[in-house]
Write a protein that holds these residues in place. Structure first.
Motif, PDB file in Angstrom:
ATOM      1  N   THR A 141       0.820  -1.208   0.000  1.00 53.14           N
ATOM      2  CA  THR A 141       0.000   0.000   0.000  1.00 53.14           C
ATOM      3  C   THR A 141       0.858   1.264   0.000  1.00 53.14           C
ATOM      4  OG1 THR A 141      -0.144  -0.091   2.418  1.00 53.14           O
ATOM      5  CG2 THR A 141      -1.908  -1.166   1.164  1.00 53.14           C
ATOM      6  N   ASP A 142       2.183   1.100  -0.096  1.00 53.56           N
ATOM      7  CA  ASP A 142       3.039   2.275  -0.129  1.00 53.56           C
ATOM      8  C   ASP A 142       2.994   2.904  -1.521  1.00 53.56           C
ATOM      9  OD1 ASP A 142       4.453   0.496  -1.685  1.00 53.56           O
ATOM     10  OD2 ASP A 142       6.214   0.407  -0.381  1.00 53.56           O
ATOM     11  N   TRP A 143       3.833   3.887  -1.770  1.00 54.00           N
ATOM     12  CA  TRP A 143       3.774   4.599  -3.043  1.00 54.00           C
ATOM     13  C   TRP A 143       4.092   3.686  -4.218  1.00 54.00           C
ATOM     14  CZ3 TRP A 143       7.897   5.023  -6.348  1.00 54.00           C
ATOM     15  CH2 TRP A 143       9.162   4.774  -5.835  1.00 54.00           C
ATOM     16  N   ARG A 144       4.954   2.697  -3.986  1.00 51.35           N
ATOM     17  CA  ARG A 144       5.272   1.758  -5.070  1.00 51.35           C
ATOM     18  C   ARG A 144       4.045   0.929  -5.431  1.00 51.35           C
ATOM     19  NH1 ARG A 144       9.690   1.817  -1.717  1.00 51.35           N
ATOM     20  NH2 ARG A 144      11.682   2.422  -2.685  1.00 51.35           N
ATOM     21  N   GLY A 145       3.318   0.477  -4.401  1.00 54.23           N
ATOM     22  CA  GLY A 145       2.105  -0.283  -4.656  1.00 54.23           C
ATOM     23  C   GLY A 145       1.053   0.551  -5.365  1.00 54.23           C
ATOM     24  N   GLN A 146       0.922   1.803  -4.948  1.00 53.03           N
ATOM     25  CA  GLN A 146      -0.058   2.687  -5.588  1.00 53.03           C
ATOM     26  C   GLN A 146       0.315   2.947  -7.046  1.00 53.03           C
ATOM     27  OE1 GLN A 146      -2.920   3.528  -4.227  1.00 53.03           O
ATOM     28  NE2 GLN A 146      -2.381   2.465  -2.341  1.00 53.03           N
ATOM     29  N   LEU A 147       1.612   3.113  -7.304  1.00 50.17           N
ATOM     30  CA  LEU A 147       2.060   3.331  -8.677  1.00 50.17           C
ATOM     31  C   LEU A 147       1.791   2.101  -9.532  1.00 50.17           C
ATOM     32  CD1 LEU A 147       3.499   5.111 -10.750  1.00 50.17           C
ATOM     33  CD2 LEU A 147       5.684   4.196  -9.912  1.00 50.17           C
ATOM     34  N   HIS A 148       2.044   0.911  -8.978  1.00 50.35           N
ATOM     35  CA  HIS A 148       1.764  -0.327  -9.712  1.00 50.35           C
ATOM     36  C   HIS A 148       0.288  -0.410 -10.069  1.00 50.35           C
ATOM     37  CE1 HIS A 148       1.539  -4.541 -10.812  1.00 50.35           C
ATOM     38  NE2 HIS A 148       0.587  -4.680  -9.916  1.00 50.35           N
ATOM     39  N   ARG A 149      -0.587  -0.115  -9.114  1.00 50.31           N
ATOM     40  CA  ARG A 149      -2.018  -0.200  -9.390  1.00 50.31           C
ATOM     41  C   ARG A 149      -2.455   0.808 -10.440  1.00 50.31           C
ATOM     42  NH1 ARG A 149      -1.820  -1.184  -3.756  1.00 50.31           N
ATOM     43  NH2 ARG A 149      -2.596  -3.267  -3.224  1.00 50.31           N
ATOM     44  N   ALA A 150      -1.862   2.001 -10.402  1.00 48.79           N
ATOM     45  CA  ALA A 150      -2.207   3.004 -11.406  1.00 48.79           C
ATOM     46  C   ALA A 150      -1.801   2.536 -12.797  1.00 48.79           C
ATOM     47  CB  ALA A 150      -1.528   4.334 -11.072  1.00 48.79           C
ATOM     48  N   ARG A 151      -0.616   1.955 -12.924  1.00 51.17           N
ATOM     49  CA  ARG A 151      -0.169   1.438 -14.220  1.00 51.17           C
ATOM     50  C   ARG A 151      -1.042   0.268 -14.655  1.00 51.17           C
ATOM     51  NH1 ARG A 151       6.266   1.521 -12.666  1.00 51.17           N
ATOM     52  NH2 ARG A 151       6.690   3.696 -13.277  1.00 51.17           N
ATOM     53  N   GLN A 152      -1.401  -0.576 -13.700  1.00 55.22           N
ATOM     54  CA  GLN A 152      -2.246  -1.722 -14.020  1.00 55.22           C
ATOM     55  C   GLN A 152      -3.609  -1.259 -14.527  1.00 55.22           C
ATOM     56  OE1 GLN A 152      -3.427  -4.211 -10.666  1.00 55.22           O
ATOM     57  NE2 GLN A 152      -2.923  -6.040 -11.865  1.00 55.22           N
ATOM     58  N   LEU A 153      -4.214  -0.288 -13.840  1.00 54.77           N
ATOM     59  CA  LEU A 153      -5.507   0.225 -14.268  1.00 54.77           C
ATOM     60  C   LEU A 153      -5.413   0.825 -15.664  1.00 54.77           C
ATOM     61  CD1 LEU A 153      -8.467   0.909 -13.763  1.00 54.77           C
ATOM     62  CD2 LEU A 153      -7.704   3.003 -12.598  1.00 54.77           C
ATOM     63  N   ARG A 154      -4.347   1.570 -15.923  1.00 55.82           N
ATOM     64  CA  ARG A 154      -4.152   2.157 -17.248  1.00 55.82           C
ATOM     65  C   ARG A 154      -4.108   1.075 -18.324  1.00 55.82           C
ATOM     66  NH1 ARG A 154       1.768   3.769 -17.900  1.00 55.82           N
ATOM     67  NH2 ARG A 154       1.803   1.485 -17.996  1.00 55.82           N
ATOM     68  N   ASP A 155      -3.302   0.044 -18.097  1.00 56.15           N
ATOM     69  CA  ASP A 155      -3.131  -0.994 -19.118  1.00 56.15           C
ATOM     70  C   ASP A 155      -4.404  -1.805 -19.315  1.00 56.15           C
ATOM     71  OD1 ASP A 155      -0.555  -0.116 -19.340  1.00 56.15           O
ATOM     72  OD2 ASP A 155       0.377  -1.903 -18.458  1.00 56.15           O
ATOM     73  N   VAL A 156      -5.082  -2.137 -18.214  1.00 56.30           N
ATOM     74  CA  VAL A 156      -6.333  -2.894 -18.323  1.00 56.30           C
ATOM     75  C   VAL A 156      -7.375  -2.076 -19.071  1.00 56.30           C
ATOM     76  CG1 VAL A 156      -8.265  -3.858 -17.008  1.00 56.30           C
ATOM     77  CG2 VAL A 156      -5.910  -4.318 -16.293  1.00 56.30           C
ATOM     78  N   ALA A 157      -7.487  -0.796 -18.730  1.00 61.23           N
ATOM     79  CA  ALA A 157      -8.479   0.059 -19.396  1.00 61.23           C
ATOM     80  C   ALA A 157      -8.193   0.174 -20.885  1.00 61.23           C
ATOM     81  CB  ALA A 157      -8.491   1.440 -18.742  1.00 61.23           C
ATOM     82  N   LEU A 158      -6.943   0.360 -21.250  1.00 61.93           N
ATOM     83  CA  LEU A 158      -6.591   0.477 -22.669  1.00 61.93           C
ATOM     84  C   LEU A 158      -6.895  -0.812 -23.427  1.00 61.93           C
ATOM     85  CD1 LEU A 158      -3.203   2.410 -22.421  1.00 61.93           C
ATOM     86  CD2 LEU A 158      -5.345   3.272 -23.377  1.00 61.93           C
ATOM     87  N   ALA A 159      -6.552  -1.951 -22.827  1.00 59.84           N
ATOM     88  CA  ALA A 159      -6.775  -3.232 -23.494  1.00 59.84           C
ATOM     89  C   ALA A 159      -8.250  -3.514 -23.686  1.00 59.84           C
ATOM     90  CB  ALA A 159      -6.112  -4.354 -22.707  1.00 59.84           C
ATOM     91  N   LEU A 160      -9.064  -3.237 -22.668  1.00 57.33           N
ATOM     92  CA  LEU A 160     -10.480  -3.541 -22.766  1.00 57.33           C
ATOM     93  C   LEU A 160     -11.203  -2.518 -23.632  1.00 57.33           C
ATOM     94  CD1 LEU A 160     -11.263  -4.791 -19.162  1.00 57.33           C
ATOM     95  CD2 LEU A 160     -10.671  -6.095 -21.207  1.00 57.33           C
ATOM     96  N   ARG A 161     -10.729  -1.270 -23.625  1.00 54.86           N
ATOM     97  CA  ARG A 161     -11.316  -0.284 -24.515  1.00 54.86           C
ATOM     98  C   ARG A 161     -11.074  -0.660 -25.975  1.00 54.86           C
ATOM     99  NH1 ARG A 161      -8.799   4.525 -22.848  1.00 54.86           N
ATOM    100  NH2 ARG A 161     -10.193   4.357 -21.047  1.00 54.86           N
ATOM    101  N   ALA A 162      -9.890  -1.164 -26.268  1.00 54.87           N
ATOM    102  CA  ALA A 162      -9.591  -1.595 -27.645  1.00 54.87           C
ATOM    103  C   ALA A 162     -10.522  -2.720 -28.066  1.00 54.87           C
ATOM    104  CB  ALA A 162      -8.139  -2.053 -27.736  1.00 54.87           C
ATOM    105  N   ARG A 163     -10.871  -3.600 -27.158  1.00 59.04           N
ATOM    106  CA  ARG A 163     -11.756  -4.700 -27.510  1.00 59.04           C
ATOM    107  C   ARG A 163     -13.209  -4.265 -27.604  1.00 59.04           C
ATOM    108  NH1 ARG A 163      -7.168  -6.058 -26.358  1.00 59.04           N
ATOM    109  NH2 ARG A 163      -6.293  -8.067 -27.021  1.00 59.04           N
ATOM    110  N   ARG A 164     -13.583  -3.234 -26.889  1.00 61.79           N
ATOM    111  CA  ARG A 164     -14.918  -2.690 -27.054  1.00 61.79           C
ATOM    112  C   ARG A 164     -15.119  -2.088 -28.447  1.00 61.79           C
ATOM    113  NH1 ARG A 164     -18.991  -1.374 -23.826  1.00 61.79           N
ATOM    114  NH2 ARG A 164     -17.777  -1.784 -21.945  1.00 61.79           N
ATOM    115  N   GLU A 165     -14.028  -1.576 -29.009  1.00 60.46           N
ATOM    116  CA  GLU A 165     -14.127  -0.902 -30.307  1.00 60.46           C
ATOM    117  C   GLU A 165     -14.042  -1.856 -31.477  1.00 60.46           C
ATOM    118  OE1 GLU A 165     -10.951   1.883 -29.950  1.00 60.46           O
ATOM    119  OE2 GLU A 165     -12.047   3.190 -28.560  1.00 60.46           O
ATOM    120  N   ARG A 166     -13.803  -3.135 -31.211  1.00 62.81           N
ATOM    121  CA  ARG A 166     -13.693  -4.096 -32.318  1.00 62.81           C
ATOM    122  C   ARG A 166     -15.076  -4.518 -32.812  1.00 62.81           C
ATOM    123  NH1 ARG A 166      -8.861  -8.191 -30.227  1.00 62.81           N
ATOM    124  NH2 ARG A 166      -7.170  -6.673 -30.341  1.00 62.81           N
TER     125      ARG A 166
END
Length: 232
Positions: free
Chosen positions: A207-232
């Motif tokens: 839950t430290d800053w490293r964990g928060q940064l990891h989650r932010a990157r994870q959310l970004r990548d998941v959102a981008l991947a699923l948004r791309a599949r919504r547009e197919r």
């Protein structure tokens, strides 16, 4: 004859844990090949993995989880071509499981028995590194919207795939979007996905800053991947 299983293990700076993980995976009777992809480690991960009996491929710079899984898949295919054997089922496993990786046997069963094309590990409460936070809920909701199927642990990296699921899931979505996108691609192909309870454990994201940064990157990548599949 049931297809053999190849374990693919992406690893970064896991010298202290990867050997035990490799040994545990090799103890699973269906597993005849363990490939560790050292994804830009700065420690002795590749040495520890090789000493434990894994085939090791090294990335001299970090390419991310999807890149490591792709490299591992290609290395498995090279071995199949070299030996002339049948196509393997793939088991994706994290490098920090240590001895608990020996409990992944039930994850293989539905795919080996032809009851599923993709199986996803469902860890007990407190054992999953993904937790139950915003990224997981986002992935659950978007995958359900796109496929009509709700997966309890959509970001869990421990999973087994047959060749039809591999074909549907590749090329892998980049970065941390790989697991969620894989589920959408496989389900949309009309293939069968099951979740299997397994009692493994590994490090939880802090839950430290490293964990928060990891989650932010994870959310970004998941959102981008699923948004791309919504547009197919």
């Amino acid at each position: 004859m049931t297809a053999p299983v190849a374990a693919v293990v992406p690893a970064k700076d896991e010298a202290a844990r990867v050997a035990a993980t490799v040994a545990a995976l090799r103890s699973l009777a269906p597993v005849d090949l363990v490939v560790v992809v050292d994804d830009g480690s700065t420690d002795g991960t590749y040495l520890a993995a090789a000493a434990a009996g894994a085939l090791v491929v090294r990335h001299h710079r970090n390419r991310g989880k999807a890149g490591a899984l792709t490299t591992g898949l290609l290395r498995v295919r090279e071995e199949e071509t070299r030996k002339g054997g049948p196509a393997h089922l793939l088991l994706f496993a994290d490098a920090d499981l240590e001895g608990s990786a020996s409990a992944l046997g039930p994850l293989l069963d539905p795919v080996r028995e032809g009851a599923a094309d993709l199986s996803v590990a469902n860890l007990p409460p407190g054992r999953s590194s993904q937790g139950g936070g915003r990224v997981v809920r986002y992935a659950q909701d978007r995958i359900a919207d796109l496929t009509g199927t709700r997966i309890a642990q959509p970001l869990n990296g421990m999973r087994c795939l047959d060749p039809t699921a591999v074909a549907a899931a590749t090329p892998f979505a980049p970065g941390w979007g790989v697991e969620a996108a894989m589920l959408v691609d496989v389900l949309r192909a009309g293939l069968r996905v099951v979740e299997v309870p397994v009692s493994i454990s590994h490090r939880r994201t802090g839950t430290d800053w490293r964990g928060q940064l990891h989650r932010a990157r994870q959310l970004r990548d998941v959102a981008l991947a699923l948004r791309a599949r919504r547009e197919r």
